[in-house]
Structures are given as structure tokens and as C-alpha cells.
Design a protein around this motif. Sequence first.
Motif, PDB file in Angstrom:
ATOM      1  N   ALA A 160       0.844  -1.211   0.000  1.00  0.00           N
ATOM      2  CA  ALA A 160       0.000   0.000   0.000  1.00  0.00           C
ATOM      3  C   ALA A 160       0.873   1.253   0.000  1.00  0.00           C
ATOM      4  CB  ALA A 160      -0.942  -0.011   1.192  1.00  0.00           C
ATOM      5  N   LYS A 161       2.191   1.088   0.202  1.00  0.00           N
ATOM      6  CA  LYS A 161       3.088   2.245   0.110  1.00  0.00           C
ATOM      7  C   LYS A 161       3.229   2.738  -1.323  1.00  0.00           C
ATOM      8  CE  LYS A 161       5.750   1.397   4.245  1.00  0.00           C
ATOM      9  NZ  LYS A 161       6.874   0.674   4.819  1.00  0.00           N
ATOM     10  N   GLN A 162       3.082   1.835  -2.294  1.00  0.00           N
ATOM     11  CA  GLN A 162       3.263   2.276  -3.689  1.00  0.00           C
ATOM     12  C   GLN A 162       2.189   1.831  -4.674  1.00  0.00           C
ATOM     13  OE1 GLN A 162       4.856  -0.400  -1.943  1.00  0.00           O
ATOM     14  NE2 GLN A 162       6.882   0.240  -2.546  1.00  0.00           N
ATOM     15  N   TYR A 163       1.266   0.976  -4.242  1.00  0.00           N
ATOM     16  CA  TYR A 163       0.206   0.525  -5.155  1.00  0.00           C
ATOM     17  C   TYR A 163      -1.164   1.007  -4.704  1.00  0.00           C
ATOM     18  CZ  TYR A 163       3.137  -2.773  -7.753  1.00  0.00           C
ATOM     19  OH  TYR A 163       4.076  -3.341  -8.568  1.00  0.00           O
ATOM     20  N   SER A 164      -2.058   1.233  -5.677  1.00  0.00           N
ATOM     21  CA  SER A 164      -3.471   1.459  -5.380  1.00  0.00           C
ATOM     22  C   SER A 164      -4.171   0.115  -5.455  1.00  0.00           C
ATOM     23  CB  SER A 164      -4.102   2.363  -6.436  1.00  0.00           C
ATOM     24  OG  SER A 164      -3.299   3.477  -6.677  1.00  0.00           O
ATOM     25  N   GLY A 165      -5.328   0.019  -4.840  1.00  0.00           N
ATOM     26  CA  GLY A 165      -6.164  -1.152  -5.051  1.00  0.00           C
ATOM     27  C   GLY A 165      -6.742  -1.116  -6.454  1.00  0.00           C
ATOM     28  N   VAL A 166      -7.435  -2.186  -6.841  1.00  0.00           N
ATOM     29  CA  VAL A 166      -8.091  -2.209  -8.146  1.00  0.00           C
ATOM     30  C   VAL A 166      -9.121  -1.083  -8.193  1.00  0.00           C
ATOM     31  CG1 VAL A 166      -9.721  -3.526  -9.569  1.00  0.00           C
ATOM     32  CG2 VAL A 166      -7.683  -4.650  -8.633  1.00  0.00           C
ATOM     33  N   ASN A 167      -9.121  -0.327  -9.283  1.00  0.00           N
ATOM     34  CA  ASN A 167     -10.089   0.751  -9.477  1.00  0.00           C
ATOM     35  C   ASN A 167     -10.285   0.922 -10.966  1.00  0.00           C
ATOM     36  OD1 ASN A 167      -8.322   3.367 -10.305  1.00  0.00           O
ATOM     37  ND2 ASN A 167      -7.165   2.040  -8.947  1.00  0.00           N
ATOM     38  N   LEU A 168     -11.059   1.911 -11.381  1.00  0.00           N
ATOM     39  CA  LEU A 168     -11.347   2.021 -12.809  1.00  0.00           C
ATOM     40  C   LEU A 168     -10.069   2.176 -13.632  1.00  0.00           C
ATOM     41  CD1 LEU A 168     -14.030   1.964 -14.451  1.00  0.00           C
ATOM     42  CD2 LEU A 168     -13.536   4.354 -14.936  1.00  0.00           C
ATOM     43  N   ALA A 169      -9.084   2.903 -13.080  1.00  0.00           N
ATOM     44  CA  ALA A 169      -7.834   3.147 -13.806  1.00  0.00           C
ATOM     45  C   ALA A 169      -7.071   1.841 -14.077  1.00  0.00           C
ATOM     46  CB  ALA A 169      -6.959   4.114 -13.017  1.00  0.00           C
ATOM     47  N   SER A 170      -7.358   0.793 -13.310  1.00  0.00           N
ATOM     48  CA  SER A 170      -6.678  -0.487 -13.540  1.00  0.00           C
ATOM     49  C   SER A 170      -7.052  -1.078 -14.901  1.00  0.00           C
ATOM     50  CB  SER A 170      -7.065  -1.499 -12.454  1.00  0.00           C
ATOM     51  OG  SER A 170      -6.984  -0.933 -11.170  1.00  0.00           O
ATOM     52  N   TYR A 171      -8.150  -0.598 -15.484  1.00  0.00           N
ATOM     53  CA  TYR A 171      -8.645  -1.158 -16.748  1.00  0.00           C
ATOM     54  C   TYR A 171      -8.462  -0.193 -17.915  1.00  0.00           C
ATOM     55  CZ  TYR A 171     -10.745  -4.463 -13.568  1.00  0.00           C
ATOM     56  OH  TYR A 171     -10.906  -5.412 -12.595  1.00  0.00           O
ATOM     57  N   VAL A 172      -7.736   0.883 -17.629  1.00  0.00           N
ATOM     58  CA  VAL A 172      -7.620   1.957 -18.608  1.00  0.00           C
ATOM     59  C   VAL A 172      -6.156   2.286 -18.823  1.00  0.00           C
ATOM     60  CG1 VAL A 172      -8.082   4.433 -18.899  1.00  0.00           C
ATOM     61  CG2 VAL A 172      -9.867   2.952 -17.979  1.00  0.00           C
ATOM     62  N   LYS A 173      -5.812   2.683 -20.030  1.00  0.00           N
ATOM     63  CA  LYS A 173      -4.480   3.248 -20.245  1.00  0.00           C
ATOM     64  C   LYS A 173      -4.664   4.573 -20.944  1.00  0.00           C
ATOM     65  CE  LYS A 173      -4.727   0.646 -24.331  1.00  0.00           C
ATOM     66  NZ  LYS A 173      -4.300   1.559 -25.381  1.00  0.00           N
ATOM     67  N   HIS A 174      -3.615   5.391 -20.934  1.00  0.00           N
ATOM     68  CA  HIS A 174      -3.721   6.709 -21.537  1.00  0.00           C
ATOM     69  C   HIS A 174      -2.841   6.824 -22.761  1.00  0.00           C
ATOM     70  CE1 HIS A 174      -5.329   7.705 -17.509  1.00  0.00           C
ATOM     71  NE2 HIS A 174      -6.118   8.477 -18.241  1.00  0.00           N
ATOM     72  N   ILE A 175      -3.331   7.542 -23.741  1.00  0.00           N
ATOM     73  CA  ILE A 175      -2.554   7.846 -24.934  1.00  0.00           C
ATOM     74  C   ILE A 175      -2.373   9.361 -24.937  1.00  0.00           C
ATOM     75  CG2 ILE A 175      -2.543   7.782 -27.468  1.00  0.00           C
ATOM     76  CD1 ILE A 175      -4.526   5.413 -27.254  1.00  0.00           C
ATOM     77  N   THR A 176      -1.187   9.820 -25.325  1.00  0.00           N
ATOM     78  CA  THR A 176      -1.016  11.271 -25.439  1.00  0.00           C
ATOM     79  C   THR A 176      -0.921  11.638 -26.907  1.00  0.00           C
ATOM     80  OG1 THR A 176       1.384  11.077 -25.294  1.00  0.00           O
ATOM     81  CG2 THR A 176       0.205  11.480 -23.237  1.00  0.00           C
ATOM     82  N   SER A 177      -1.192  12.890 -27.220  1.00  0.00           N
ATOM     83  CA  SER A 177      -1.007  13.357 -28.591  1.00  0.00           C
ATOM     84  C   SER A 177      -0.452  14.772 -28.564  1.00  0.00           C
ATOM     85  CB  SER A 177      -2.336  13.325 -29.351  1.00  0.00           C
ATOM     86  OG  SER A 177      -3.208  14.301 -28.830  1.00  0.00           O
ATOM     87  N   SER A 178       0.266  15.143 -29.650  1.00  0.00           N
ATOM     88  CA  SER A 178       0.726  16.521 -29.823  1.00  0.00           C
ATOM     89  C   SER A 178       0.199  17.000 -31.160  1.00  0.00           C
ATOM     90  CB  SER A 178       2.257  16.610 -29.868  1.00  0.00           C
ATOM     91  OG  SER A 178       2.836  15.678 -28.993  1.00  0.00           O
ATOM     92  N   ASN A 179      -0.150  18.248 -31.220  1.00  0.00           N
ATOM     93  CA  ASN A 179      -0.689  18.803 -32.459  1.00  0.00           C
ATOM     94  C   ASN A 179      -0.168  20.237 -32.581  1.00  0.00           C
ATOM     95  OD1 ASN A 179      -2.168  19.546 -34.659  1.00  0.00           O
ATOM     96  ND2 ASN A 179      -4.170  19.009 -33.769  1.00  0.00           N
ATOM     97  N   LEU A 180       0.759  20.451 -33.578  1.00  0.00           N
ATOM     98  CA  LEU A 180       1.405  21.763 -33.695  1.00  0.00           C
ATOM     99  C   LEU A 180       0.965  22.491 -34.955  1.00  0.00           C
ATOM    100  CD1 LEU A 180       3.271  20.253 -31.635  1.00  0.00           C
ATOM    101  CD2 LEU A 180       5.154  21.648 -32.539  1.00  0.00           C
ATOM    102  N   THR A 181       0.817  23.780 -34.830  1.00  0.00           N
ATOM    103  CA  THR A 181       0.642  24.621 -36.015  1.00  0.00           C
ATOM    104  C   THR A 181       2.047  25.044 -36.469  1.00  0.00           C
ATOM    105  OG1 THR A 181       0.564  26.594 -34.645  1.00  0.00           O
ATOM    106  CG2 THR A 181      -1.550  25.519 -35.159  1.00  0.00           C
ATOM    107  N   LYS A 182       2.098  25.716 -37.622  1.00  0.00           N
ATOM    108  CA  LYS A 182       3.385  26.255 -38.085  1.00  0.00           C
ATOM    109  C   LYS A 182       4.004  27.132 -37.004  1.00  0.00           C
ATOM    110  CE  LYS A 182       2.739  26.536 -43.058  1.00  0.00           C
ATOM    111  NZ  LYS A 182       2.266  27.448 -44.099  1.00  0.00           N
ATOM    112  N   GLU A 183       3.149  27.966 -36.439  1.00  0.00           N
ATOM    113  CA  GLU A 183       3.614  28.884 -35.405  1.00  0.00           C
ATOM    114  C   GLU A 183       4.179  28.088 -34.223  1.00  0.00           C
ATOM    115  OE1 GLU A 183       0.566  30.705 -33.142  1.00  0.00           O
ATOM    116  OE2 GLU A 183       1.898  32.200 -32.249  1.00  0.00           O
ATOM    117  N   GLY A 184       3.490  27.021 -33.892  1.00  0.00           N
ATOM    118  CA  GLY A 184       3.927  26.170 -32.777  1.00  0.00           C
ATOM    119  C   GLY A 184       5.309  25.607 -33.035  1.00  0.00           C
TER     120      GLY A 184
END
Length: 448
Positions: free
Chosen positions: A389-413
Motif C-alpha cells: 500500500a506504500k506504492q500501489y493502489s487497489g483495483v479501481n477504474l484506472a486499472s482497466y484503462v491506459k492513456h494515450i497522449t497526442s501533440s498537435n502543432l501549427t506552423k507557429e507552434g
Amino acid sequence: AGRKDGKIRMRRYVTATEAPETVQEALKRPSQRSTEKIMGIVNPIIENIRTKGDAALLEYTHKFEKATSVTTPVLKAPFPDSLMQLPPETIEAIDVSYENIRRFHAAQKEEKPLLVETMPGVVCSRFARAIERVGLYVPGGTAVLPSTALMLGVPAMVAGCKKIVIASPPRADGSLTPEIVYVAHKVGAESIVLAGGAQAVAAMAYGTESVSKVDKILGPGNQFVTAAKMIVSNDTSAGVSIDMPAGPSEVLVVADKTANPAFVASDLLSQAEHGVDSQVICIAVDLNEDQLAAIENELDKQANALPRVDIVRGAIEHSITLVTKDIDEAMALSNAYAPEHLILQIEGAEDVVSMVQNAGSVFIGSWTPESVGDYSAGVNHSLPTYGYAKQYSGVNLASYVKHITSSNLTKEGLRNVGPAVMQMAKVEELEAHRRAVSLRLAAMDEEK
Ligand code: NAD
């Protein structure tokens, strides 16, 4: 404290008069059986499932579960009504628990993707996707555990996992526990694997002719199940992850003089009856001899009236009472132990929650027995044990989910962030990286 009188009693330590090392030693978890020996048993089982598939799976079910009548290892949905015949009061209890667990886990859903413009024209985003295929291990052995099927299955359903596979060892006559079939039906499971132990874990990790391969395996189990989960999650060819390391159940109750001794004893015993390797701890905040004796007498009296008194006796052997001077000391000891379940039977319990640093799940005040969390309140009961319990959470909704990141740049960006990228690439001597930016900046200049 002696137990020569035959009473079921926890060893008692008064922290003010004990050396800190003695207290630390008393708080150690009972040691688990040699992992090497277990690995030696589990590795060949996994190898057999990989190479021989269904045939090996059936062989183990016949051997370990004595279920020789099982000839097909998987039951596919839709599950026939005849396999989920239950008394109405059981259906009602499962339905109430299901709905509370569903509501609490549905509230954990992230509604919108995270979107941040870190520089003008540079937009970073993070969005969630449910893990597509999950394998849920529901222990069988002697106990019937529909609650574990609910705790693992409901969040999988809420998260939107496309394929839910439940594995559970069949009974010796080859049948499945009807409560588990009913839960599998309610959460929309694709199939039930009639197998247990390391073989069930391996079958879901690699897939067999009839068992669907999954992306993540969740659920508690004995040492064979735990070892198999560790092995398959370390095998890159399996491509499977697991929830967390699992060990025997435990509870820590903090009680002060306002606590009802009968309530405290009943909470300690509800974990002690799980197994002889369970551990229960009572931290008594500034209690006098009479108050301590009241808890001890209740514990002995209630324990002797339990059907599982022999298991309780084993668990109490390595369980302790710690008498502390105040709540600060009690919470410091509790945080160092990092209990799976923490029960606060103290005055102003709600205010003490801010002092909790490490615990799987907290039960606040005298009207909140831990058993409500085991079954029906809505919180999950699959929790980190053994100090995790010092470093883990119990099972929760996040246990069934993963995250994807995205970047989206304009010319200015790209103009804004490009110089930093090129310089970083130069420092790391990755020329292609640098050019991917410089080419584009040059193209922009040409357009003008
Ligand atoms: P289990 O389903 O975990 O294990 C049964 C399987 O063990 C059998 O199918 C068999 O394949 C395997 N096995 C047994 N003996 C073997 C041997 N000699 N060699 C190889 N494999 C062998 O059921 P269980 O044994 O009853 O254990 C259940 C565990 O789950 C307990 O430790 C319990 O505390 C834990 N549990 C924890 C939670 C929680 O949320 N923390 C909830 C429920 C159960």
C-alpha cells in the motif's frame, strides 16, 4: 502475554516500555513459503500450457480440481439460465452490491480528454482508452467468491473493456459456482475458463485453442496463481500485464476508549477467518488494563463461536495488540505497516483520515465494519497487501484503462518550440531528429 490458559489472544506490546526494534519485529508479516520452490512447480505448468494448450489445461483441471467430467475448458456466453439458478435473496444481494460497485466506479470515469497548450500553437493532449481484453482470476479452491467476480468484473464493464474473460476452477463434479456464472452474465463476460491456478493464468496470458488471449490479468489467488502472474508478466512474448503483487489478507484496527470492544473484536476476526496466514493488528490508543481486557475477552468469546475457529487460531498466533500513548504514535505505526485494510474506531475518526499516508482502504467510525467494503458498499476489495500500500493502489477504474497522449502543432507552434528541439538533438547527437525540425522550418521560409 501468555496463552497457557488456552484463550485465543493476541500478543500485547506497550510501546512506551518496549524497544522500538521489538515493536518493528512484532509488526513483520509472517514469512511466505520459498518462492524458488513455487517457481519450480509453476514454470513447467506454464510451459505445458504454451506448448500443449487445451489438452494440458484439461489435464490439470482433472488433476487439481478432480473435475474429470470437464471435457471442454471454456464456457462461452450467453450462459444458460440453468447454470445460474439462485435463491432470490442471493440474487437480490448480488444485485445491490453490483449497483453500488457500478456507481462508485462509474464516477471514476474521465469524461473529457486533457488538453493543454504548452506554448502558442503547441497543443498536448491525453485521452483514455479501455484495455481491450482482460482476464479476471476468481479463486475457487474451497470458498465461493462471487464478490471477487463483482470487484473485478464490474469495473471492467464500466471501463468498456471489449472482452472480459473470467477464469475460475470448477468444483469436483465439474460444475461452476452458479453465483459466479450469474455475475459473469451481469458484467457481460465473453467466456468463463473452467480452470484454476497457474494453468488458468498461463492460458489467458498466451491463449489456447479455446481460451482467448488477454492483455491484462487481474485478481487474487494463492501462491501458485501469484507466481504465474509474475512469470507471465515478465515474459515479453506473452505481452500481458498484471494488477499487483498479492499476499495474505490483513487488517489494522485503531481503537480508543470510545470504541465498542465487541465491534473491535468482530472486525479483527473478520480478517483472521480468511486464512492461517492472515494477520490482524489492533492499535489501542491509551487504553487501560480493563479496556484492553474487554477487547481480549470479546475476541476469545467471539472466536470460539465461529465455524472457522481453527483458522482464526492460526492467524491470531502471529497477530498483535500495540498499546500507544496517543493517536499520532498510532498513525505513525499504521503508516509504517501500510495495512491492506485500516479501520478507525476512534473519536473524530473522520478528522484522522488526513493522517493516513499508507493504506489500501479505510473504514471510518464505529458503524463501518470492513465487511461492507468486502461486499456491498461500492469500494473495491482487491487491495495491496504485504506493505505494498506504500506504492500501489487497489483495483479501481484506472486499472482497466491506459492513456494515450497526442501533440498537435501549427506552423507557429513549430517555430516556437523548434529551436529547443534542435538544440536538444544536437546535444544528444541525434542528427535526424534535428533535421526533422530544420527541414520543416526551411520549408516554411521557402513558402514566404
Ligand atoms: P485458488 O483459486 O487461488 O487456487 C486453486 C488452484 O491452485 C487450483 O486450481 C490448482 O491449480 C492450484 N494448486 C493447488 N495445489 C497445487 C499444487 N500442489 N501444485 C500446483 N498447483 C496447485 O484458490 P485457493 O487455493 O483457495 O486460494 C485462494 C486465495 O485467494 C487465498 O490465498 C485467499 O486469501 C485469496 N483471496 C484474496 C482475496 C483478496 O481480495 N485479497 C479475495 C479472495 C481470495
